[in-house]
Design a protein around this motif. Structure first.
Motif, PDB file in Angstrom:
ATOM      1  N   ALA A 189       0.870  -1.287  -0.068  1.00 15.25           N
ATOM      2  CA  ALA A 189       0.050   0.011   0.119  1.00 15.25           C
ATOM      3  C   ALA A 189       0.923   1.259  -0.101  1.00 15.25           C
ATOM      4  O   ALA A 189       0.561   2.089  -0.748  1.00 15.25           O
ATOM      5  N   VAL A 190       1.927   1.271   0.506  1.00 13.56           N
ATOM      6  CA  VAL A 190       2.994   2.324   0.764  1.00 13.56           C
ATOM      7  C   VAL A 190       3.578   2.571  -0.458  1.00 13.56           C
ATOM      8  O   VAL A 190       3.577   3.604  -1.024  1.00 13.56           O
ATOM      9  N   TRP A 191       3.878   1.403  -1.173  1.00 15.11           N
ATOM     10  CA  TRP A 191       4.427   1.395  -2.697  1.00 15.11           C
ATOM     11  C   TRP A 191       3.471   2.099  -3.714  1.00 15.11           C
ATOM     12  O   TRP A 191       3.846   2.591  -4.413  1.00 15.11           O
ATOM     13  N   LYS A 192       2.218   1.766  -3.424  1.00 17.72           N
ATOM     14  CA  LYS A 192       1.118   2.380  -4.202  1.00 17.72           C
ATOM     15  C   LYS A 192       1.190   3.884  -4.108  1.00 17.72           C
ATOM     16  O   LYS A 192       1.057   4.717  -5.161  1.00 17.72           O
ATOM     17  N   LEU A 193       1.170   4.213  -2.667  1.00 19.26           N
ATOM     18  CA  LEU A 193       1.160   5.619  -2.342  1.00 19.26           C
ATOM     19  C   LEU A 193       2.449   6.635  -3.022  1.00 19.26           C
ATOM     20  O   LEU A 193       2.228   7.675  -3.642  1.00 19.26           O
ATOM     21  N   VAL A 194       3.487   5.819  -2.878  1.00 21.04           N
ATOM     22  CA  VAL A 194       4.773   6.563  -3.885  1.00 21.04           C
ATOM     23  C   VAL A 194       4.486   6.476  -5.287  1.00 21.04           C
ATOM     24  O   VAL A 194       4.789   7.455  -5.746  1.00 21.04           O
ATOM     25  N   ASP A 196       1.501   6.761  -6.802  1.00 20.51           N
ATOM     26  CA  ASP A 196       0.620   7.788  -7.177  1.00 20.51           C
ATOM     27  C   ASP A 196       1.369   9.133  -7.041  1.00 20.51           C
ATOM     28  O   ASP A 196       0.806  10.018  -7.889  1.00 20.51           O
ATOM     29  N   ALA A 197       2.172   9.436  -5.871  1.00 22.47           N
ATOM     30  CA  ALA A 197       2.768  10.563  -5.827  1.00 22.47           C
ATOM     31  C   ALA A 197       3.725  11.184  -6.973  1.00 22.47           C
ATOM     32  O   ALA A 197       3.918  12.220  -7.251  1.00 22.47           O
ATOM     33  N   ARG A 198       4.039  10.054  -7.552  1.00 22.66           N
ATOM     34  CA  ARG A 198       5.108  10.274  -8.810  1.00 22.66           C
ATOM     35  C   ARG A 198       4.371  10.544 -10.113  1.00 22.66           C
ATOM     36  O   ARG A 198       4.944  10.791 -11.008  1.00 22.66           O
ATOM     37  N   LYS A 199       2.938  10.499  -9.984  1.00 25.26           N
ATOM     38  CA  LYS A 199       2.263  10.552 -11.355  1.00 25.26           C
ATOM     39  C   LYS A 199       2.121  12.204 -11.513  1.00 25.26           C
ATOM     40  O   LYS A 199       1.779  12.821 -10.552  1.00 25.26           O
TER      41      LYS A 199
END
Length: 199
Positions: A189-194, A196-199
């Motif tokens: 889940a944290v990887w997904k947040l990372v 998403d933040a880079r998009k």
């Protein structure tokens, strides 16, 4: 997914990636990890048949987030601080601490912490930490690596004619299943947040 060391682990996905700034970040991560291990070791959640302690959750999660090298440095730092007599372990106290505590019934599990940290670090380096299913498998392997030396040391200390599994394994399985599920969900889940933040 093969265990090939090529993927970025979570702590490498942010902040400086080279030079003195990287070394400072790594030093900070080690100190923060040791503090987290000490704090989580003292957390006890009421549960049947025994309370859940969050130490193994911290060990496995830090192993996955830090990778093998930084994770190993952190767990060894934690154990050294404990060996010096600081009250950082789940069962340590003013009366039982340092090497005396570490050579008792908990000693094998502390060895297992090192093995589990390395296993989770290599699994994360192979990209297993991006998937809930692969992360769950890595967590199961890591947990087994904690129990194997833990139970073996109990057998050495107290004799194999004693109910070793009843003392050191079966009471903790329900709590461990909950912790493993939480950790297996958290890191991807944290990887997904990372991402998403880079998009």
């Amino acid at each position: 997914m093969a265990l090939t060391s090529n993927d970025t682990v979570l702590t490498e996905a942010f902040g400086p990636s080279q030079g003195t700034a990287l070394r400072l970040k790594q030093a900070f991560m080690v100190v923060a990890g040791i503090v987290a291990l000490a704090l989580f070791a003292k957390i006890k959640i009421p549960m049947w048949p025994v309370p859940i302690t969050m130490g193994t959750f911290a060990v496995l999660t830090i192993g996955a987030a830090y990778g093998p090298r930084l994770g190993l440095t952190t767990i060894l730092g934690y154990l050294i601080i404990g060996a010096l007599g600081f009250d950082v372990f789940a069962g340590s106290s003013a009366e039982a601490f340092g090497l005396t505590y570490m050579m008792g019934g908990t000693g094998g599990y502390l060895v297992g912490y090192v093995l589990a940290t390395l296993a989770l670090g290599f699994a994360a380096r192979a990209g297993w930490d991006r998937s809930v299913l692969m992360m769950a498998l890595a967590m199961l392997i890591g947990n087994a690596l904690i129990y194997l030396p833990g139970l073996a040391w109990l057998g050495v200390l107290y004799g194999w004619d004693q109910p070793i599994l009843q003392w050191g394994l079966t009471p903790f399985l329900i709590g461990d299943a909950l912790k493993l599920t939480l950790a297996a969900l958290l890191v991807p889940a944290v990887w997904k947040l990372v991402g998403d933040a880079r998009k």
